[in-house]
Design a protein around this motif. Sequence first.
Motif: not given
Length: 280
Positions: A93-97, A126-129, A87-91
Amino acid sequence: MGTEDADAVAPGTCPTANSMPMLGLGTWQNDDPDQCAETVRTALEMGYRHIDTAQMYDNEAAVGEGIERADVDREDVFLATKIKPANLGHDDVLETARESLDRLGVDSVDLLYVHWPARAYDPEETLSAFSELYDEGLIDNVGVSNFLPEQIEEAIDICDAPILANQVELHPMLQQPDLRAACENYDVEVVAYSPIARGEVFDQPELRDVAAKHDVSEARVSLAWLREKGVTAIPKATGEDHLGDNFASLTLELDREDINAIDSIDSASREVDPDFAPWN
């Protein structure tokens, strides 16, 4: 060891400079919902104030239930979870967090980790998310886990939010002095998972000797040694006796002879060593 010993330790004892309690409850493999919730409740009412979970553990809902059941205010609990490698792709990360927050039943978490620098991990994406989540107030701190020194340095350079901690396997049989020194240099806290080496500390002669000297368990000695090194430990436990024994490590003071004996253990034994780990 009874809980009366643990009760002598004030809740929130030994926080780091960043207000992260230096002893927490790890919940890996605590995947029975009722047991997990009850363990979290018991730990919090015993005095623990740091709870660690992860998407990969499949128990965030139960952890949240345990926090809800406990007679402890949410704002007094330092709660950490982790984004799993897939789940470490940018989008993602945002969704699953946000999904993790929903499962935990909280508005934010105190610490959100990159669980492994593997699979979908891309430092920039990843880190931008993570930075976005930080800016939105959904996470109070960013963490990394299982990162090598060069990966920590890269993450610090890229992430707009400060990196609070690196969570790694660490115990007397895997002391990781170079990694600890690098984290200190970068002003990153070290959090130890498997701090009693999945029970291997009970068979280590040096730990047995120190434990006998103080009339305590080898687990308590291992946790006290980590605290002496400035490392936060998150041992897993389920039963009240083990929870209490681990918590009582906060009152165990090791002397220089004890610390030197443990420091002298010549071992690099990993309990967690997947093929995708960055050291492989």
